[in-house]
Design a protein around this motif. Structure first.
Motif, PDB file in Angstrom:
ATOM      1  N   TRP A   1       0.798  -1.281   0.112  1.00 43.85           N
ATOM      2  CA  TRP A   1       0.210  -0.152  -0.143  1.00 43.85           C
ATOM      3  C   TRP A   1       0.808   1.320   0.027  1.00 43.85           C
ATOM      4  O   TRP A   1       0.573   2.411  -0.477  1.00 43.85           O
ATOM      5  CB  TRP A   1      -0.897   0.137   1.099  1.00 43.85           C
ATOM      6  N   LEU A   2       2.184   1.267   0.615  1.00 38.59           N
ATOM      7  CA  LEU A   2       3.044   2.257   0.607  1.00 38.59           C
ATOM      8  C   LEU A   2       3.408   2.532  -1.188  1.00 38.59           C
ATOM      9  O   LEU A   2       3.467   3.509  -1.410  1.00 38.59           O
ATOM     10  CB  LEU A   2       4.428   2.243   1.405  1.00 38.59           C
ATOM     11  N   ALA A   3       3.798   1.443  -1.968  1.00 38.61           N
ATOM     12  CA  ALA A   3       4.178   1.419  -3.315  1.00 38.61           C
ATOM     13  C   ALA A   3       2.935   1.924  -4.066  1.00 38.61           C
ATOM     14  O   ALA A   3       3.115   2.725  -4.760  1.00 38.61           O
ATOM     15  CB  ALA A   3       4.525  -0.050  -3.829  1.00 38.61           C
ATOM     16  N   LEU A   4       1.666   1.738  -3.817  1.00 40.01           N
ATOM     17  CA  LEU A   4       0.430   2.072  -4.286  1.00 40.01           C
ATOM     18  C   LEU A   4       0.441   3.739  -4.227  1.00 40.01           C
ATOM     19  O   LEU A   4       0.312   4.453  -5.151  1.00 40.01           O
ATOM     20  CB  LEU A   4      -0.706   1.545  -3.887  1.00 40.01           C
ATOM     21  N   GLY A   5       0.940   4.155  -2.945  1.00 36.83           N
ATOM     22  CA  GLY A   5       0.781   5.881  -2.735  1.00 36.83           C
ATOM     23  C   GLY A   5       1.732   6.354  -3.594  1.00 36.83           C
ATOM     24  O   GLY A   5       1.506   7.368  -4.134  1.00 36.83           O
ATOM     25  N   HIS A   6       2.857   5.604  -3.831  1.00 44.25           N
ATOM     26  CA  HIS A   6       4.040   6.410  -4.635  1.00 44.25           C
ATOM     27  C   HIS A   6       3.562   6.189  -5.960  1.00 44.25           C
ATOM     28  O   HIS A   6       3.830   7.315  -6.907  1.00 44.25           O
ATOM     29  CB  HIS A   6       5.414   5.613  -4.476  1.00 44.25           C
ATOM     30  N   ILE A   7       2.812   5.230  -6.439  1.00 39.63           N
ATOM     31  CA  ILE A   7       2.482   5.157  -7.866  1.00 39.63           C
ATOM     32  C   ILE A   7       1.498   6.374  -8.189  1.00 39.63           C
ATOM     33  O   ILE A   7       1.570   6.892  -9.126  1.00 39.63           O
ATOM     34  CB  ILE A   7       2.014   3.778  -7.975  1.00 39.63           C
ATOM     35  N   PHE A   8       0.515   6.282  -7.292  1.00 34.77           N
ATOM     36  CA  PHE A   8      -0.686   7.295  -7.664  1.00 34.77           C
ATOM     37  C   PHE A   8      -0.108   8.842  -7.824  1.00 34.77           C
ATOM     38  O   PHE A   8      -0.281   9.395  -8.327  1.00 34.77           O
ATOM     39  CB  PHE A   8      -1.693   7.214  -6.565  1.00 34.77           C
ATOM     40  N   THR A   9       0.843   9.162  -6.517  1.00 37.25           N
ATOM     41  CA  THR A   9       1.370  10.283  -6.178  1.00 37.25           C
ATOM     42  C   THR A   9       2.162  10.686  -7.526  1.00 37.25           C
ATOM     43  O   THR A   9       2.340  11.827  -8.059  1.00 37.25           O
ATOM     44  CB  THR A   9       2.118  10.521  -5.085  1.00 37.25           C
ATOM     45  N   GLY A  10       2.869   9.767  -7.824  1.00 30.73           N
ATOM     46  CA  GLY A  10       3.850   9.774  -8.887  1.00 30.73           C
ATOM     47  C   GLY A  10       3.071  10.278 -10.382  1.00 30.73           C
ATOM     48  O   GLY A  10       3.707  11.085 -11.044  1.00 30.73           O
ATOM     49  N   ILE A  11       2.083   9.360 -10.540  1.00 30.27           N
ATOM     50  CA  ILE A  11       1.457   9.840 -11.783  1.00 30.27           C
ATOM     51  C   ILE A  11       0.702  11.160 -11.749  1.00 30.27           C
ATOM     52  O   ILE A  11       0.617  11.969 -12.776  1.00 30.27           O
ATOM     53  CB  ILE A  11       0.226   8.793 -11.862  1.00 30.27           C
ATOM     54  N   ALA A  12       0.064  11.475 -10.672  1.00 32.48           N
ATOM     55  CA  ALA A  12      -0.360  12.802 -10.157  1.00 32.48           C
ATOM     56  C   ALA A  12       0.610  13.914 -10.674  1.00 32.48           C
ATOM     57  O   ALA A  12       0.318  15.059 -11.210  1.00 32.48           O
ATOM     58  CB  ALA A  12      -1.094  12.878  -8.965  1.00 32.48           C
TER      59      ALA A  12
END
Length: 130
Positions: A80-91
């Motif tokens: 879930w921390l990796a998902l947070g980085h993925i979504f934030t990086g895309i945004a």
């Protein structure tokens, strides 16, 4: 330039990404057996708060225990921390100014999945070139 990027990072992504690592660290420290995960989470929170000018290197003394710990970490917190980085990086990559910040977010994904056996060092530290 690093300071400017770090300040922009802090405002746009750093505070809430570091907060998520701190929350994971607190939960791990409450469950006494997972204190090493909590310490690693706090270390990565510090890195996630101010990433430019620092890098991650693998520790040479990390052994099998780190590998087993990283497998447990991925199952319970890393994904879930990796998902947070993925979504934030895309945004962040949506805007031109945010592209370097998005790339920095994507560089944090491996450490969010496997924090044990890694060390944060300055980019001018000789260990960062190894």
């Amino acid at each position: 330039m690093r300071t400017l990027l770090n300040v922009i990072w802090l405002v746009l992504a750093g505070i809430w990404m570091a907060a998520s690592y701190v929350i994971a660290g607190i939960i791990c420290c409450i469950l006494i057996i997972t204190i090493p995960f909590g310490i690693a989470s706090f270390r990565i929170a510090n890195y996630a708060l101010w990433p430019f000018g620092r890098t991650l290197v693998r520790r040479t003394d990390a052994g099998v225990a780190s590998t087993i710990g990283n497998i447990i970490w991925v199952i319970f917190a890393g994904w879930w921390l990796a998902l947070g980085h993925i979504f934030t990086g895309i945004a962040l990559c949506i805007t031109i100014i945010g592209i370097p910040l998005g790339i920095a977010n994507f560089k944090l994904i491996p450490v969010s999945l496997t924090p044990l056996g890694r060390e944060v060092v300055a980019t001018n530290d000789p260990r960062s070139f190894a």
